[in-house]
Design an enzyme around this catalytic site. Structure first.
Site, PDB file in Angstrom:
ATOM      1  N   HIS A 469      30.239  41.909  31.268  1.00 17.89           N
ATOM      2  CA  HIS A 469      30.776  40.632  31.737  1.00 17.89           C
ATOM      3  C   HIS A 469      29.724  39.551  31.996  1.00 17.89           C
ATOM      4  CE1 HIS A 469      33.770  37.948  33.033  1.00 17.89           C
ATOM      5  NE2 HIS A 469      34.543  38.768  33.693  1.00 17.89           N
ATOM      6  N   TYR A 584      43.192  35.297  43.491  1.00 18.92           N
ATOM      7  CA  TYR A 584      42.225  34.734  42.555  1.00 18.92           C
ATOM      8  C   TYR A 584      42.857  34.666  41.170  1.00 18.92           C
ATOM      9  CZ  TYR A 584      37.888  34.554  39.721  1.00 18.92           C
ATOM     10  OH  TYR A 584      36.899  34.215  38.827  1.00 18.92           O
ATOM     11  N   THR A 597      33.636  29.832  34.580  1.00 26.33           N
ATOM     12  CA  THR A 597      34.934  29.966  35.208  1.00 26.33           C
ATOM     13  C   THR A 597      34.957  29.296  36.581  1.00 26.33           C
ATOM     14  OG1 THR A 597      34.359  32.089  36.228  1.00 26.33           O
ATOM     15  CG2 THR A 597      35.425  32.149  34.054  1.00 26.33           C
TER      16      THR A 597
END
Length: 799
Positions: A469, A584, A597
């Site tokens: 990630h 979230y 993001t």
């Protein structure tokens, strides 16, 4: 994994007969063509930089400008309005410089000035985001003029990075606005006493150190390309010392209803060929940059994350990890039944055809050799704690054969030939959940979790991806998967027997492998495997296909499908736990250069009011519907605010980092970032590449992807504090027992709106938490969606 016969192209030895020189012509050819590819790639990148340097203007306009200037100069007309007369004596003191050459030079300078004006004008236009907040179908005069200008200045036929220099920098939101919106976002989660305490802390923060921290952030936003992204990558991802398997890595599935072949090696050969073909296109920057789907002109998204798709590997460190980026060699590492092989994808500088790759893969499948000592579970090092892996890497892989073999994996593309089958019948349980778990963590030792992504091909031909990630977000991997599947479907295909098409023209180099893993290193490997297995065993994943309706029906309600689903999630959470939690939802900020993001806080006052009404027997349908409309509209506004750089959480996160650098304590920031996210959600984008018409090919639907259960931010804050101010304490932390810092009672929900009548949900939680159950929560989501459908349809009938 070292390729023995190609390791040395030249060697010699002294014998009784004299000097014995041995030259491997095959190795020399491989070295030569590898160099040719490398220099070709460098030249292509250089040439693309030259082209992108003047985009949206093209160099052909310079030639046209030259012609016009010279033609008019012969007619005694100066189109430059005296610019040449002013520039000539300043640039040229020599009488040998002709007046026509002087015109060319001055014209070039004038053209470059025009290029700068156009590029800066486009950048200013892209800074405008007011179009996003206007009602659909009602465009203001201001936005119409903006749209016209962006279409005129946006250029044609852009390359992947053509718009990068024109993208605006991410702005730092006003401090008071962020605090006010934060207090509004937590109001439904706090009682009056806790809310008043939080408000008092915020007022104290604003009156003391807030302005000082804000000034540093504004200064960074002027100096850095993006004031958030580098800190986010460093402290949220790379600084973590816990396992990245499950906690950070995510997965992506194959097509649900279309498996082109059940032959593992054939599917793998086509997928690998498609991946390297995409990489070649990516290196040439021939991919059109992704833009927002709208009618307002050119609104490109940042493409910087694509640069690290193939050439990135996360490297562990004792204090903090790094994300190493470098040239990827034309090889791929293959894992099969506990053995790692190195394979080549090129011969004589040409990408091997699928039939030629198939030969190599079949040689691996047919290879009956046993794994070397420690080789079978080697990848568990990347699945366990980061500190033991970092120390083992420095101790046991610092030189010799192990260093070369490790280097071969970290610099190559990774393919996993899994020995399990993943059978899915009509997209139903339990096959989907088993498939998701296999991609999320596998056996904990058969994925190299540090790589940018692992391509996993199962025994029955299904494939999927496990992605690291830190280097990029899910939309990048989703785009890659769509390109690969589209290329496989449209350009490659399979024969009647399920084998790849075509006949091999060259005999590829067969794979080789080699390791020397000591008993001490094997102990570290087994210890990491135990940690990873305990983590994987605790994951409760439920993947389900919601086939009652999709975005087609939701659009008839004149609602955003994403906001509709988020409302359903709040209803489901309230029914599941009896209360609301901090929620979230990931939103992209790629309207800005190097944007990644931002958080959309979905649990708003409006969402909570609507969710309560759905459980209130005294509420009428009219009241519920009115509350739903308010909740959806508020969520859409929050999403747009996050996309346009006006989010809450990245701003507060960066303020916290600055406070740690300045050694200024803030009770407000510490409390804000310690509140746990117990519901983490994300929508997987679909059809970004738009290379397959789903109306003509309804089976070409992706299964989406998912991630592990949500974690608390306390662990992240500890790492920030340690890395900035207390680096000497890092060795004293009991990393094994840091589960105390993890929120075990949260849900992770990923969803993909596949088409008009299908939505996939990936729900994760932990078995160890008595408060969560993924099966139960998935059922609550389904029921909430159906209840909302019934509500909206009943209101349509009344209207």
């Amino acid at each position: 994994m070292a390729e023995a016969h190609a390791a040395a192209a030249f060697s010699f030895s002294v014998t009784q007969e004299g000097l014995d020189v041995q030259i491997s012509h095959e190795a020399l050819r491989a070295v030569y063509f590898s160099g040719v590819r490398s220099w070709r790639k460098r030249f292509t990148r250089f040439w693309n930089r030259v082209l992108n340097g003047v985009f949206p203007v093209k160099y052909t306009s310079l030639l046209a400008f030259y012609g016009i200037v010279l033609l008019l100069s012969f007619l005694n007309y100066d189109i430059t309005c005296g610019f040449n007369d002013k520039v000539h004596p300043w640039l040229f003191s020599s009488t040998f410089i002709t007046w026509n050459l002087s015109h060319l030079v001055s014209s070039t300078l004038l053209w470059l000035m025009a290029v700068l004006v156009i590029r800066y004008s486009l950048k200013m236009l892209l800074c405008y985001q007011g179009w996003m907040f206007e009602p659909r179908g009602r465009m203001s005069i201001k936005t119409k003029l903006w749209a016209l200008c962006t279409k005129i200045l946006g250029g044609t036929n852009p390359k992947l990075y053509s718009y990068q220099a024109s993208l605006p920098r991410m702005p730092v939101p006003p401090l008071k606005s962020t605090i006010e919106r934060y207090l509004t976002s937590v109001r439904p989660l706090l009682d009056d006493k806790d809310y008043d305490a939080m408000k008092s802390l915020s007022e104290e923060f604003l009156s003391t150190i807030a302005s000082k921290l804000q000034r540093y952030l504004v200064l960074k936003s002027w100096w850095a390309t993006n004031y958030v992204s580098d800190w986010w990558e460093q402290y949220v991802y790379l600084a973590g010392r816990g396992p990245i398997m499950v906690n950070s890595n995510y997965y992506g599935m194959d097509l649900l209803y279309h498996v082109p072949t059940n032959i593992q090696t054939s599917r793998a050969a086509n997928v690998v060929h498609a991946l390297f073909a995409f990489r070649s296109t990516l290196d040439k920057e021939m991919i059109k940059p992704v833009s927002l789907a709208n009618n307002y002109g050119v609104v490109p998204l940042c493409s910087s994350q694509y640069e690290r798709v193939f050439n990135t590997c996360r490297t562990p460190g004792v204090e903090s990890g790094t994300s190493a980026t470098g040239w990827t060699v034309g090889t791929f590492a293959v894992y099969h039944q506990g053995r790692w092989f190195k394979m080549t994808c090129y011969k004589n500088g040409i990408l091997l055809e699928p039939s030629e790759l198939e030969i190599q893969l079949e040689s691996i499948i047919n290879n009956t050799s046993e794994p070397s000592e420690g080789e079978k579970h080697l990848a568990a090092l990347t699945a366990g704690e980061r500190v033991p892996w970092a120390k083992a890497r420095n101790t046991y892989f610092a030189d010799g054969i192990n260093k070369k073999s490790l280097h071969a994996i970290e610099k190559a593309f990774v393919l996993i030939l899994d020995d399990q089958e993943q059978i899915i019948e009509d997209a139903e349980q339990p096959g989907l959940s088993s498939y998701g778990r296999a991609l999320l963590h596998g056996k904990c030792h058969n994925r190299w979790f540090d790589k940018s992504f692992n391509c996993v091909v199962f025994k029955n031909g299904r494939f999927g991806i496990n992605a690291e990630h830190s280097w990029a977000d899910a939309p990048i991997m989703s785009y890659l998967a769509e390109q690969v599947l589209g290329y496989e479907y449209q350009s490659l295909g399979y024969g009647p027997d399920g084998k790849v098409k075509g006949r091999p023209m060259v005999q590829p180099i067969l794979p080789h492998r080699q390791w020397q893993i000591s008993p001490e290193c094997q102990e570290v490997i087994e210890s990491s495997l135990l940690v990873a297995q305990n983590l994987a065993d605790d994951v409760h994943l439920r993947v389900s296909a919601f086939k009652h309706f999709g975005k087609g029906l939701v659009k008839t309600f004149k609602m955003s499908p994403d906001a509709f689903i988020q409302a359903a999630l709040q209803i489901a959470h309230l029914r599941d736990k009896g209360h609301f939690s901090l929620t979230y939802e990931a939103s992209m900020t790629r309207l800005f250069r190097e944007g990644r993001t931002e958080t959309v806080r979905s649990c708003t006052n409006e969402m909570c009011a609507f969710a309560r009404s759905m459980n209130d027997e005294n509420a009428t349908k009219e009241e519920r519907y009115a509350l739903l409309k308010k909740a959806v509209d508020r969520h859409i506004d929050a999403y747009k605010e996050a996309m346009t750089g006006q989010g809450i959480d990245r701003h507060l996160f960066c303020l916290y980092v600055v406070s740690k650098y300045l050694k200024l304590e803030s009770p407000f920031l510490a409390k804000v970032l310690r509140l746990p996210w117990r519901l983490s959600t994300s929508q997987t984008p679909h059809q970004q590449a738009m290379n397959i018409d789903l109306n003509k090919h309804p089976n070409f639907l992706s299964g989406g992807g998912g991630f592990g259960p949500v974690q608390n931010q306390i662990e992240m804050l500890c790492f920030i504090d340690i890395l900035i101010n207390h680096l000497d304490l890092i060795h004293e932390i009991d990393w094994v027992n840091k589960k105390l810092l993890v929120a075990d009672d949260g849900y992770g929900v990923s969803y993909i709106i596949c088409h008009e009548d299908l939505i996939m949900f990936h729900v994760s939680s932990k078995h160890s938490s008595p408060e969560t159950d993924s099966e139960r929560f998935a059922a609550n989501i389904e029921q909430a969606m159906l209840d909302m459908r019934d509500l909206c349809e009943s209101m349509k009938v009344k209207k």
